[in-house]
Structures are given as C-alpha cells and as structure tokens.
Design an enzyme around this catalytic site. Structure first.
Site, PDB file in Angstrom:
ATOM      1  N   HIS A  90      -3.394   3.829  -2.640  1.00  0.00           N
ATOM      2  CA  HIS A  90      -2.583   4.950  -3.129  1.00  0.00           C
ATOM      3  C   HIS A  90      -1.855   5.514  -1.929  1.00  0.00           C
ATOM      4  CE1 HIS A  90      -1.418   8.880  -4.724  1.00  0.00           C
ATOM      5  NE2 HIS A  90      -1.865   9.365  -3.567  1.00  0.00           N
ATOM      6  N   LYS A 142      -8.555   2.153  -1.994  1.00  0.00           N
ATOM      7  CA  LYS A 142      -9.339   2.426  -3.197  1.00  0.00           C
ATOM      8  C   LYS A 142     -10.605   1.573  -3.294  1.00  0.00           C
ATOM      9  CE  LYS A 142      -5.375   3.916  -5.979  1.00  0.00           C
ATOM     10  NZ  LYS A 142      -4.583   3.569  -7.180  1.00  0.00           N
ATOM     11  N   ASN A 150      -5.365  -1.464  -8.044  1.00  0.00           N
ATOM     12  CA  ASN A 150      -4.234  -1.819  -7.183  1.00  0.00           C
ATOM     13  C   ASN A 150      -4.453  -1.536  -5.699  1.00  0.00           C
ATOM     14  OD1 ASN A 150      -3.827   0.951  -7.009  1.00  0.00           O
ATOM     15  ND2 ASN A 150      -2.126   0.963  -8.449  1.00  0.00           N
ATOM     16  N   GLU A 158      -1.870  16.598  -1.131  1.00  0.00           N
ATOM     17  CA  GLU A 158      -2.954  15.623  -1.082  1.00  0.00           C
ATOM     18  C   GLU A 158      -3.728  15.676   0.237  1.00  0.00           C
ATOM     19  OE1 GLU A 158      -0.901  12.436  -4.163  1.00  0.00           O
ATOM     20  OE2 GLU A 158      -0.956  11.948  -2.034  1.00  0.00           O
ATOM     21  N   ARG A 168       5.255   3.454   0.970  1.00  0.00           N
ATOM     22  CA  ARG A 168       5.410   3.039  -0.426  1.00  0.00           C
ATOM     23  C   ARG A 168       6.019   1.637  -0.520  1.00  0.00           C
ATOM     24  NH1 ARG A 168       3.837   6.472  -4.027  1.00  0.00           N
ATOM     25  NH2 ARG A 168       5.249   5.820  -5.691  1.00  0.00           N
ATOM     26  N   TYR A 221      -5.677  13.759  -9.357  1.00  0.00           N
ATOM     27  CA  TYR A 221      -4.924  13.144 -10.450  1.00  0.00           C
ATOM     28  C   TYR A 221      -4.578  14.125 -11.571  1.00  0.00           C
ATOM     29  CZ  TYR A 221      -5.737   8.496  -8.480  1.00  0.00           C
ATOM     30  OH  TYR A 221      -5.743   7.385  -7.672  1.00  0.00           O
TER      31      TYR A 221
END
Length: 133
Positions: free
Chosen positions: A116, A10, A113, A127, A86, A50
C-alpha cells in the site's frame, strides 16, 4: 519536491518472506527509508486507515486481511515520492500492472496485492500520523 509517503508491506508479502526484495526496489530507485516497523495491526488501526472504504462490500475482507498477520509500515522520502512510489508499486490488479512493478512481481491478486502507498500529500500526512505517532 521532497515528499514523504506511508508504505505498507502487507501480510501476504511478509508471510512469503519478501520484505527485503520489496524494500530493495524502493531503495534502488533512490527513495530513503525514514522510519520502519514490523507489527501486527489492531482492528482499530485498520478501521481508521481504511475508513473511506467503510460500507463497501469488500470492507470486512480488507480489514481481516490487513490484520491477519504481521506487516511492515514504513515512511519513505524522496523527490516526488508519492507519484514515484505509486508507479513503482503498479496497478492494484497484478494482471494489469506494468512489468517490473512490485505488484507485477509479487502480488497474488487484486486483494492480496503486497503493498500500500499513500495516494496524495493529504493522505500521506494522515496515514503517517496514524501509523507513526
């Protein structure tokens, strides 16, 4: 089972020049980079990505954050890639993330954060289709 997952490095991480540090964590853990591009995200793509958050109080700030500067989109592949990535990323909240995870090491906050990752095979397929046509 070999799986693919979309990962986004990000804007906060790109702005701090830690792309390579983050990518090396994935590679060191046996994941392969299949596709990668650095880009500025359009509002249209961000809104599609999103869409499940639309209507929530944080939606606009999420869209503004992801479109504010460049990010790196990549497709990673490996055995059980989705769950492994993850776990490597850690909790969205860096204060709760396990030691050694990307978010414990690099996230600035729950919002900023750094990364993603797709949360399921269905999300990964959707995605990857959005980000890499």
């Amino acid at each position: 089972m070999m799986e693919q997952s979309l990962v986004l490095v990000k804007p906060d991480a790109v702005e701090r020049n830690i792309i390579g540090k983050i990518l090396s964590i994935y590679e060191d853990r046996g994941l392969n980079i299949l596709k990668m591009k650095k880009m500025r995200v359009s509002r249209e793509l961000a809104e599609k990505h999103y869409e499940e958050h639309k209507g929530r109080d944080y939606y606009d700030s999420l869209i503004n954050y992801i479109t504010r500067s460049d990010l790196v989109a990549l497709v990673l592949e490996g055995e059980d890639a989705i769950s492994r990535i993850r776990k490597i990323n850690g909790s969205n909240n860096p204060d709760k993330a396990e030691e050694g995870t990307i978010r414990k090491l690099y996230a600035l906050s729950t919002t900023l954060n750094s990364v993603h990752a797709s949360d399921s095979p269905v999300s990964a397929e959707r995605e990857i289709g959005l980000w890499f046509d």
